[in-house]
Design a protein around this motif. Structure first.
Motif, short mmCIF file in Angstrom:
data_model
loop_
_atom_site.label_atom_id
_atom_site.label_comp_id
_atom_site.label_asym_id
_atom_site.label_seq_id
_atom_site.Cartn_x
_atom_site.Cartn_y
_atom_site.Cartn_z
N GLY A 41 0.80 -1.22 0.00
CA GLY A 41 0.00 0.00 0.00
C GLY A 41 0.83 1.26 0.00
N MET A 42 1.96 1.25 0.70
CA MET A 42 2.79 2.44 0.76
C MET A 42 3.59 2.67 -0.51
SD MET A 42 2.01 4.10 3.34
CE MET A 42 3.32 5.32 3.25
N SER A 43 3.51 1.74 -1.46
CA SER A 43 4.09 1.94 -2.79
C SER A 43 3.05 2.44 -3.78
CB SER A 43 4.69 0.62 -3.31
OG SER A 43 5.71 0.16 -2.46
N SER A 44 1.83 2.70 -3.31
CA SER A 44 0.75 3.19 -4.17
C SER A 44 0.73 4.71 -4.18
CB SER A 44 -0.61 2.67 -3.68
OG SER A 44 -1.67 3.36 -4.32
N LEU A 45 0.99 5.28 -5.34
CA LEU A 45 1.04 6.74 -5.46
C LEU A 45 -0.34 7.35 -5.23
CD1 LEU A 45 2.97 9.01 -6.07
CD2 LEU A 45 2.52 8.70 -8.50
N GLY A 46 -1.39 6.73 -5.76
CA GLY A 46 -2.74 7.26 -5.58
C GLY A 46 -3.17 7.27 -4.13
N PHE A 47 -2.85 6.20 -3.40
CA PHE A 47 -3.19 6.10 -1.99
C PHE A 47 -2.54 7.23 -1.20
CE2 PHE A 47 -2.30 4.26 2.26
CZ PHE A 47 -3.60 3.95 2.66
N GLN A 48 -1.27 7.47 -1.48
CA GLN A 48 -0.56 8.54 -0.76
C GLN A 48 -1.10 9.92 -1.16
OE1 GLN A 48 3.16 8.66 0.66
NE2 GLN A 48 3.86 6.62 0.13
#
Length: 514
Positions: A41-48
């Motif tokens: 999840g922490m590699s997801s640009l949209g999530f961040q």
């Protein structure tokens, strides 16, 4: 108690290693949920990006929640799923906002709701005692229908603007008024109430680029600051959701703005997008980042855009492997899906990589496209063997899965036995000459069924998850829910698709599944 404390201690130890974590007291609290583990999840640009947007909204705050690495540990200790920033039970938040990247993350959503003590089905949450459950993310660009039974609201498409609309409305309205309002608001769909289906919202250009808020070593991409120098794509590959007809094609961000947003502490930078090497100033951007003493990586290299200078900058930035996508076993297959790459361009990419001193060429490909035959697989064997004489080759091979809202929408799955036979033909043909890294044909078929079915596909996923999640259980669940892949459809593309697909049978070719 001791077991529960160890779960909290694990989260706090990871928080200590983060740079950029946001903390804010606000009256409206959102649990921003990712249905895969933290390192994904922490590699997801949209999530961040959405994490930052919620924090910038007046009166609202967000805390992250991830699918635990060890779900059973939460069950054994009866620990409620909690947020990362304050270790608060998820059920106490006003809203759960899920970012769902692809079909097989549905089961992660189920586990997170269960661990939070929240009923999975939206019909079982009508009494207002539970948080509002919302879902968006990359899956909504293709087929979010399987999410419908479980969510109160779907946020469709790019969400940087929509999240502000959603939070403002949710903080000021009661539940019934909110759902009626969102059903009439472009970009949202409220199952059972309204909203345009398959709408893909477009964020304002002023919101670009998406970028990391938090940098940590505990991710797939290890302490890498992610930023997009472009969004979308100007190409028209028939299998791809992110193509030129999606939200107006490619939107580029000036290198000056990209560079101004990279924090001083970021020593590794990842340039992320559907077609990063199509950016007209990509070499200049890479050179400037590398000259600043940073490592750099690029998410999507197009063989026809590579030059020796570009590859040299990647090598200077720390890359030891060059990765390109061929996406077609033969030139005939690539031409059929409008993948504008030739063998000569891929050979040239390998030569660039060798000259730059790289150690390996990684090539991504697909098998199982419509009308593919053994002769196409044999061509892939021949060509991969030629590439391996230039540089060692790792061949990643995924079975083709037709996605909604693409010209190949409705194309049938090739069949599990057929795909496995082609993968075995590849392995034997390349043994000792290239490394073959295949994706499971069985799980590709499960992904296909979810990609090509409606809400009943989501209910089948719930049944399969409850029954243990083995492949045989998934197959029975699809049959029991009478899941039938959509028949062929088309999207507007300014051209005629040259292929007419055969009728797709119910529960498609697991027919060929053992």
């Amino acid at each position: 108690m001791e077991g529960r404390y160890s779960l909290i201690h694990h989260v706090r130890s990871l928080l200590e290693d983060e740079q950029g974590t946001l903390y804010k007291d606000a009256p409206y609290r959102v649990a921003l949920c990712y249905p895969s583990p933290y390192h994904v999840g922490m590699s997801s640009l949209g999530f961040q990006a959405i994490y930052r947007e919620i924090h910038e909204h007046p009166g609202a705050t967000a805390e992250r929640v991830f699918l635990p690495d060890d779900v059973e540990a939460f069950k054994r200790t009866r620990a409620p799923l909690f947020s990362w920033e304050s270790q608060t039970p998820v059920s106490s938040f006003a809203m759960l906002a899920f970012s769902v990247a692809y079909e097989l993350e549905l089961t992660g959503l189920f586990s997170m709701l269960e661990l939070s003590g929240i009923p999975l089905l939206s019909d079982e949450r009508k009494d207002g005692r539970h948080p509002l459950v919302v879902a968006g993310g990359p899956l909504t660009f293709s087929n979010p229908d399987p999410l419908e039974p479980f969510v109160d609201v779907l946020v469709q498409g790019e969400a940087e603007d929509l999240i502000h609309v959603l939070v403002a409305a949710a903080a000021s309205m009661d539940r019934e008024a909110l759902l009626d309002h969102l059903a009439r608001t472009p970009g949202f769909r409220v199952p059972g109430r309204g909203g345009q289906r398959y709408h893909v919202a477009r964020a304002m250009d002023s919101r670009l680029p998406a970028r990391s808020q938090i940098v940590t070593s505990h991710t797939e991409l290890r302490s890498m600051f992610l930023i997009e120098p472009e969004r979308g794509c100007s190409r028209g590959c028939h299998y791809c959701v992110m193509r030129r007809t999606t939200n107006g094609g490619m939107r580029t961000v000036p290198p000056e703005r990209v560079l101004s947003l990279i924090p001083e502490h970021a020593r590794r930078v990842g340039l992320v997008g559907a077609a990063v090497t199509d950016h007209p100033r990509i070499v200049e951007l890479l050179r400037t980042i590398v000259d600043s003493g940073r490592e750099v990586g690029v998410s999507s290299l197009r063989a026809d855009r590579l030059t020796q200078e570009l590859v040299n900058q990647l090598r200077r930035g720390g890359a030891t492997n060059l990765t390109v996508a061929a996406d077609g076993a033969s030139q005939r297959m690539r031409d059929m899906v409008d993948r504008k790459h030739s063998e000569e361009q891929i050979v040239r990419a390998a030569e660039f990589a060798r000259t730059a001193g790289m150690k390996q060429l990684k090539v991504y490909n697909v098998v199982g496209l419509p009308f593919e035959g053994e002769e196409d697989i044999d061509e892939l064997i021949r060509f991969t063997a030629e590439l391996s004489r230039i540089l060692p080759v790792a061949l990643g091979v995924a079975p083709f899965v037709a996605k909604r809202n693409t010209p190949l929408d409705g194309a049938p799955f090739a069949g599990i036995r057929e795909v496995e036979a082609r993968l075995e033909r590849l392995r034997k043909g390349l043994r000792g000459r290239a490394e073959v890294r295949p994706t499971s044909a069985r799980w590709a078929w499960v992904e296909y069924m979810l990609a090509q079915c409606g809400p009943e596909g989501g209910l089948a996923a719930m049944d399969a998850w409850r029954a243990g999640g083995s492949f045989s259980v998934w197959k029975k669940a699809f049959e029991a829910r009478d899941c039938e892949p959509y028949l062929a459809r088309r999207v507007e593309d300014g051209r005629r698709n040259p292929t007419l697909w055969p009728t797709v049978p119910k529960v498609a070719p697991a027919a060929s599944a053992a």
